[in-house]
Motif scaffolding. Structure first.
Motif, mmCIF file in Angstrom:
data_model
loop_
_atom_site.group_PDB
_atom_site.id
_atom_site.type_symbol
_atom_site.label_atom_id
_atom_site.label_comp_id
_atom_site.label_asym_id
_atom_site.label_seq_id
_atom_site.Cartn_x
_atom_site.Cartn_y
_atom_site.Cartn_z
ATOM 1 N N THR A 1 -5.828 -7.006 10.611
ATOM 2 C CA THR A 1 -6.403 -7.384 8.895
ATOM 3 C C THR A 1 -6.596 -5.277 9.119
ATOM 4 O O THR A 1 -6.651 -5.034 7.982
ATOM 5 C CB THR A 1 -7.894 -7.591 8.927
ATOM 6 O OG1 THR A 1 -8.914 -7.173 10.166
ATOM 7 C CG2 THR A 1 -7.843 -9.014 8.903
ATOM 8 N N LYS A 2 -6.737 -4.418 10.360
ATOM 9 C CA LYS A 2 -6.667 -2.919 10.117
ATOM 10 C C LYS A 2 -5.217 -2.666 10.047
ATOM 11 O O LYS A 2 -4.365 -1.514 9.632
ATOM 12 C CB LYS A 2 -7.004 -2.834 12.169
ATOM 13 C CG LYS A 2 -8.343 -3.208 12.155
ATOM 14 C CD LYS A 2 -8.532 -1.922 13.517
ATOM 15 C CE LYS A 2 -7.983 -0.693 14.198
ATOM 16 N NZ LYS A 2 -7.986 -0.376 15.371
ATOM 17 N N ASP A 3 -3.864 -3.446 10.330
ATOM 18 C CA ASP A 3 -2.820 -3.310 9.777
ATOM 19 C C ASP A 3 -2.485 -3.100 8.366
ATOM 20 O O ASP A 3 -0.978 -3.320 8.214
ATOM 21 C CB ASP A 3 -2.201 -3.055 11.217
ATOM 22 C CG ASP A 3 -2.228 -2.322 11.529
ATOM 23 O OD1 ASP A 3 -2.684 -1.221 12.110
ATOM 24 O OD2 ASP A 3 -0.844 -1.585 12.679
ATOM 25 N N THR A 4 -3.351 -4.518 8.023
ATOM 26 C CA THR A 4 -2.582 -5.473 6.651
ATOM 27 C C THR A 4 -3.623 -5.156 5.573
ATOM 28 O O THR A 4 -4.442 -4.923 5.965
ATOM 29 C CB THR A 4 -1.662 -6.861 6.375
ATOM 30 O OG1 THR A 4 -3.084 -6.916 7.478
ATOM 31 C CG2 THR A 4 -1.141 -6.460 8.100
ATOM 32 N N ARG A 5 -2.393 -5.583 4.040
ATOM 33 C CA ARG A 5 -3.265 -4.759 3.333
ATOM 34 C C ARG A 5 -3.063 -6.139 2.028
ATOM 35 O O ARG A 5 -2.095 -7.496 2.022
ATOM 36 C CB ARG A 5 -3.113 -4.282 2.324
ATOM 37 C CG ARG A 5 -3.321 -2.700 3.503
ATOM 38 C CD ARG A 5 -4.878 -2.795 3.498
ATOM 39 N NE ARG A 5 -5.864 -1.248 3.898
ATOM 40 C CZ ARG A 5 -5.680 -1.259 5.397
ATOM 41 N NH1 ARG A 5 -5.576 -2.395 6.230
ATOM 42 N NH2 ARG A 5 -5.859 -0.235 6.024
ATOM 43 N N GLY A 6 -3.861 -6.828 1.055
ATOM 44 C CA GLY A 6 -4.102 -7.409 -0.063
ATOM 45 C C GLY A 6 -3.586 -9.112 0.589
ATOM 46 O O GLY A 6 -3.948 -9.911 1.812
ATOM 47 N N ASP A 7 -3.072 -9.736 -0.307
ATOM 48 C CA ASP A 7 -2.594 -10.924 0.297
ATOM 49 C C ASP A 7 -1.433 -11.333 0.790
ATOM 50 O O ASP A 7 -2.061 -12.617 1.731
ATOM 51 C CB ASP A 7 -1.955 -11.720 -1.469
ATOM 52 C CG ASP A 7 -1.922 -11.439 -2.564
ATOM 53 O OD1 ASP A 7 -3.608 -11.444 -3.077
ATOM 54 O OD2 ASP A 7 -1.975 -10.878 -3.911
#
Length: 317
Positions: A297-303
């Motif tokens: 979650t620190k390295d990804t975003r959105g859907d």
């Protein structure tokens, strides 16, 4: 242990297909609805949804998803929705076209699937690409890489627990001699790695450690760090003996560097969520002092982030 969470009451495939159809209608796609359905269905359930959707809508669900979604989220959804054998065939075919670190992807598919799963991947490859996986691997590789990879992708190992300790002793001695002489691509080394059962290989490497005072991977670390074949050989041994450690290394490399390697991250999460992603996640936290879900979650975003978190079993569904 899997991380996939399937609800106790699962709607019928026709209900799921109808819901997915509604997710594509109107102004904009309802990505949350797509995740809530597909990220919480087993491989067999997803197969039935896909069949039912095709019967009801006259189009392959994968084609609809491809039209409606974009970027890393699209890739994650498409890989997840494919049947496991189809997915492995796709990954293998892509790897033959990008001949760098893709060697690792081919080895990964060959060494971390059961014999039946690998057979299904080879059959799916035949059906999809009208040729064999070994044909493509042989065509796109040369030398030592060809010898090892073709042997691995054509393997059909015994999956039982029975081992021959006399054979383990003999082959531990043979492998030690080959490593000592730096004959890493010797035919006998490749034969052992590509034909013996995982139980037999583990027995051989345990004997190796007992006889020579160090793990075989430690012995192989003494070779040339820039030797790409030696790196592939080390990864092959790790996948056959401690696959969770291999996957942790891939995830750490994908997440803990400047710019996330979404390709590797997506591949590991979608291929292991129904198998052993819980074990991989526990090992990741033990070795990196951060839960895998938090690292992602620190390295990804959105859907895209939502989809990965759902497959990790960490969403609220």
């Amino acid at each position: 242990m899997a991380t996939l969470k399937v609800p106790s009451h699962v709607p019928s495939p026709s209900e799921d297909a109808e819901q997915l159809k509604s997710a594509f209608e109107g102004w904009g796609t309802n990505e949350d609805l797509i995740i809530s359905i597909l990220a919480h269905r087993s491989a067999e359930q997803r197969k039935l949804i896909r069949q039912t959707y095709h019967e009801a809508c006259g189009e392959d669900l994968l084609k609809t998803l491809d039209k409606e979604l974009t970027s890393d989220f699209e890739r994650a959804i498409l890989l997840w929705t494919l049947e496991p054998g189809e997915r492995d065939a796709l990954l293998a075919n892509e790897a033959t076209k990008r001949w760098t670190s893709s060697n690792q992807v081919l080895m990964e598919v060959a060494c971390t699937r059961t014999s039946t799963q690998l057979l299904h991947a080879r059959q799916a490859y035949h059906a999809r690409y009208k040729k064999s996986i070994e044909e493509d691997v042989a065509h796109h590789t040369t030398g030592d890489f060809r010898k090892l990879l073709v042997s691995l992708v054509t393997s059909y190992r015994y999956e039982g627990d029975e081992v021959n300790m006399t054979l383990a002793k003999q082959e531990a001695k043979l492998i030690h001699e080959k490593i000592k002489d730096k004959h890493y691509s010797d035919e006998d080394v490749i034969r052992i790695l590509s034909t013996r059962s995982r139980a037999q290989i583990n027995a051989t490497f345990n004997r190796y450690q007992d006889e020579h005072g160090e793990e075989i991977l430690k012995s192989l670390e003494e070779g040339d760090e820039d030797d790409k074949f030696l790196g592939l050989l080390r990864s092959t041994i790790q996948c056959l003996t401690r696959p969770e450690l291999y996957f942790v290394d891939v995830l750490r490399s994908a997440i803990n560097k400047t710019g996330t390697d979404e390709g590797a991250l997506t591949r590991i999460v979608t291929t292991r969520a129904e198998i052993d992603l819980k074990v991989i996640g526990d090992e990741y936290q033990r070795r990196n002092s951060i839960p895998l879900e938090k690292a992602i979650t620190k390295d990804t975003r959105g859907d895209y982030e939502k989809m990965l978190v759902a497959l990790l079993g960490e969403d609220d569904a």
